[in-house]
Design a protein around this motif. Structure first.
Motif, PDB file in Angstrom:
ATOM      1  N   UNK A 112     -21.605 -11.251 -13.016  1.00  0.00           N
ATOM      2  CA  UNK A 112     -20.810 -10.037 -12.862  1.00  0.00           C
ATOM      3  C   UNK A 112     -19.335 -10.402 -12.730  1.00  0.00           C
ATOM      4  N   UNK A 113     -18.522  -9.833 -13.619  1.00  0.00           N
ATOM      5  CA  UNK A 113     -17.070  -9.906 -13.492  1.00  0.00           C
ATOM      6  C   UNK A 113     -16.602  -8.594 -12.871  1.00  0.00           C
ATOM      7  N   UNK A 114     -15.765  -8.689 -11.862  1.00  0.00           N
ATOM      8  CA  UNK A 114     -15.288  -7.491 -11.164  1.00  0.00           C
ATOM      9  C   UNK A 114     -13.793  -7.339 -11.423  1.00  0.00           C
ATOM     10  N   UNK A 115     -13.400  -6.222 -12.026  1.00  0.00           N
ATOM     11  CA  UNK A 115     -12.011  -6.016 -12.437  1.00  0.00           C
ATOM     12  C   UNK A 115     -11.328  -4.968 -11.559  1.00  0.00           C
ATOM     13  N   UNK A 116     -10.191  -5.343 -11.002  1.00  0.00           N
ATOM     14  CA  UNK A 116      -9.399  -4.454 -10.144  1.00  0.00           C
ATOM     15  C   UNK A 116      -8.197  -3.957 -10.930  1.00  0.00           C
ATOM     16  N   UNK A 117      -8.111  -2.648 -11.098  1.00  0.00           N
ATOM     17  CA  UNK A 117      -6.959  -2.057 -11.770  1.00  0.00           C
ATOM     18  C   UNK A 117      -5.896  -1.613 -10.771  1.00  0.00           C
ATOM     19  N   UNK A 118      -6.315  -1.086  -9.643  1.00  0.00           N
ATOM     20  CA  UNK A 118      -5.378  -0.670  -8.600  1.00  0.00           C
ATOM     21  C   UNK A 118      -6.042  -0.906  -7.253  1.00  0.00           C
ATOM     22  N   UNK A 119      -5.562  -1.900  -6.527  1.00  0.00           N
ATOM     23  CA  UNK A 119      -6.224  -2.319  -5.295  1.00  0.00           C
ATOM     24  C   UNK A 119      -6.040  -1.318  -4.156  1.00  0.00           C
ATOM     25  N   UNK A 120      -5.184  -0.326  -4.363  1.00  0.00           N
ATOM     26  CA  UNK A 120      -4.970   0.671  -3.311  1.00  0.00           C
ATOM     27  C   UNK A 120      -6.172   1.593  -3.141  1.00  0.00           C
ATOM     28  N   UNK A 121      -7.005   1.719  -4.175  1.00  0.00           N
ATOM     29  CA  UNK A 121      -8.172   2.604  -4.117  1.00  0.00           C
ATOM     30  C   UNK A 121      -9.419   1.742  -3.960  1.00  0.00           C
ATOM     31  N   UNK A 122      -9.949   1.689  -2.717  1.00  0.00           N
ATOM     32  CA  UNK A 122     -10.942   0.676  -2.364  1.00  0.00           C
ATOM     33  C   UNK A 122     -12.327   1.221  -2.061  1.00  0.00           C
ATOM     34  N   UNK A 123     -12.453   2.501  -1.859  1.00  0.00           N
ATOM     35  CA  UNK A 123     -13.750   3.048  -1.470  1.00  0.00           C
ATOM     36  C   UNK A 123     -14.078   2.711  -0.028  1.00  0.00           C
ATOM     37  N   UNK A 124     -13.288   3.214   0.897  1.00  0.00           N
ATOM     38  CA  UNK A 124     -13.504   2.992   2.335  1.00  0.00           C
ATOM     39  C   UNK A 124     -14.302   4.169   2.908  1.00  0.00           C
ATOM     40  N   UNK A 125     -15.430   3.866   3.531  1.00  0.00           N
ATOM     41  CA  UNK A 125     -16.308   4.911   4.044  1.00  0.00           C
ATOM     42  C   UNK A 125     -16.707   4.592   5.487  1.00  0.00           C
ATOM     43  N   UNK A 126     -17.147   5.632   6.199  1.00  0.00           N
ATOM     44  CA  UNK A 126     -17.619   5.442   7.562  1.00  0.00           C
ATOM     45  C   UNK A 126     -18.933   4.661   7.567  1.00  0.00           C
ATOM     46  N   UNK A 127     -19.174   3.847   8.595  1.00  0.00           N
ATOM     47  CA  UNK A 127     -20.404   3.043   8.649  1.00  0.00           C
ATOM     48  C   UNK A 127     -21.683   3.871   8.596  1.00  0.00           C
ATOM     49  N   UNK A 128     -21.613   5.119   9.056  1.00  0.00           N
ATOM     50  CA  UNK A 128     -22.805   5.972   9.061  1.00  0.00           C
ATOM     51  C   UNK A 128     -23.360   6.209   7.654  1.00  0.00           C
ATOM     52  N   UNK A 129     -22.526   6.044   6.656  1.00  0.00           N
ATOM     53  CA  UNK A 129     -22.979   6.278   5.285  1.00  0.00           C
ATOM     54  C   UNK A 129     -23.919   5.174   4.795  1.00  0.00           C
TER      55      UNK A 129
ATOM     56  N   UNK B  26     -16.314  -1.045   3.083  1.00  0.00           N
ATOM     57  CA  UNK B  26     -15.340  -1.152   2.006  1.00  0.00           C
ATOM     58  C   UNK B  26     -16.057  -1.661   0.756  1.00  0.00           C
ATOM     59  N   UNK B  27     -16.238  -0.766  -0.205  1.00  0.00           N
ATOM     60  CA  UNK B  27     -16.984  -1.123  -1.411  1.00  0.00           C
ATOM     61  C   UNK B  27     -16.259  -2.192  -2.221  1.00  0.00           C
ATOM     62  N   UNK B  28     -14.935  -2.088  -2.316  1.00  0.00           N
ATOM     63  CA  UNK B  28     -14.195  -3.068  -3.108  1.00  0.00           C
ATOM     64  C   UNK B  28     -14.301  -4.457  -2.498  1.00  0.00           C
ATOM     65  N   UNK B  29     -14.239  -4.530  -1.172  1.00  0.00           N
ATOM     66  CA  UNK B  29     -14.396  -5.824  -0.502  1.00  0.00           C
ATOM     67  C   UNK B  29     -15.737  -6.451  -0.879  1.00  0.00           C
ATOM     68  N   UNK B  30     -16.794  -5.653  -0.842  1.00  0.00           N
ATOM     69  CA  UNK B  30     -18.122  -6.164  -1.179  1.00  0.00           C
ATOM     70  C   UNK B  30     -18.175  -6.618  -2.634  1.00  0.00           C
ATOM     71  N   UNK B  31     -17.547  -5.855  -3.514  1.00  0.00           N
ATOM     72  CA  UNK B  31     -17.535  -6.229  -4.921  1.00  0.00           C
ATOM     73  C   UNK B  31     -16.836  -7.552  -5.161  1.00  0.00           C
TER      74      UNK B  31
END
Length: 283
Positions: A52-69, A117-122
């Motif tokens: 898997x190659x993971x491509x970041x176009x804009x690092x400001x949009x990361x997908x940050x969600x509450x842990x309950x999700x 943080x979805x981007x962190x995981x990616x």
């Protein structure tokens, strides 16, 4: 569900490549693909050779969600170490209460907050981290301001590799481009370019002046693209014309519209327009 469907599609679709393939995941929306491949499928003996190659176009949009999700994500507990994140913004923002463009942190805010943080995981799960240019690759790993709190994660993953965005030479060929009114190639570039420039000036509402240089910008209206510098310089540009095409931060959209109404040699088109993008490039 979207990320799982993307993975399963390579096995389910008749033209799918099967399990021995390379996935290219983009931005936070598909950031769970490398995580699911590495922490769900491969431990089961599936997709063993997939990368898997993971491509970041804009690092400001990361997908940050509450842990309950996390309970709704149907992922194993082992993925929490990659998803877990300390959100340094000490105030909660959402679609109804967004961060204002010029808003600064205040001592009265109550954070920071534990998030997923979805981007962190990616980034951590990917085999290779890519981004859109060598300069941006260096920027996002340089510090928390440019990396938007993921700079240390970028460095932990071994850094990002920047690949400069390319252009489809068939779609953007002025000899065949459907959006260019007068076609041209290398043998007729001087006449064709002049005709395309006049067509652009007319379409944008600029004075049709063959002697005036025309500068064009196509892209996001935000600081990362240097739009703040560009707009500050516009009043100093004399004996030339400028066309800007793009959308982005509200303050820059408003400024582009305002400047466009006051300066006859500057036109801003605040929307996405494929025809205009082609005309700017051709002219």
């Amino acid at each position: 569900m979207f990320c799982k469907a993307a993975i399963e599609s390579v096995r389910a679709l008749p033209f799918g490549p099967g399990e021995d393939c390379v996935f290219v995941a983009n931005d936070w929306h598909s950031a769970l693909i490398p995580l699911i491949i590495k922490d769900v499928y491969q431990p089961r003996g599936q997709f063993k050779n997939a990368k898997v190659a993971y491509c970041i176009h804009n690092i400001a949009f990361q997908g940050r969600f509450w842990p309950e999700s996390f309970k709704d994500m149907a992922l194993p507990e082992s993925t929490l170490s990659k998803l877990g994140f300390i959100d340094g913004y000490s105030k909660v923002f959402d679609e109804k209460n967004p961060l204002d463009d010029d808003e600064k942190p205040s001592d009265s805010w109550s954070g920071p907050f534990n998030k997923l943080n979805w981007m962190k995981a990616g980034i951590l799960a990917a085999d290779k981290v890519l981004t859109v240019s060598p300069n941006y690759a260096a920027e996002i790993g340089s510090g928390p301001d440019k990396g938007v709190e993921l700079d240390s994660i970028i460095r932990m993953a071994g850094g990002a590799e920047g690949i400069v965005n390319g252009m489809d030479v068939t779609e953007w060929n002025p000899k065949t481009d459907k959006y260019v009114p007068v076609k041209y190639d290398r043998s007729s570039v001087f006449e064709g370019k002049a005709a395309a420039k006049a067509a652009l000036q007319a379409e944008a509402g600029l004075p049709v002046d063959p002697s005036a240089p025309v500068f064009g910008y196509i892209g996001r209206l935000e600081e990362q693209k240097g739009v703040d510098i560009l707009l500050a310089a516009l009043p100093k540009i004399k004996n030339a014309q400028v066309v800007i095409l793009g959308t982005g931060k509200a303050k820059y959209e408003q400024l582009v519209k305002s400047m466009s109404s006051k300066n006859p040699n500057f036109k801003g088109v605040v929307k996405f327009s494929a025809p205009m993008a082609h005309q700017i490039t051709a002219g």
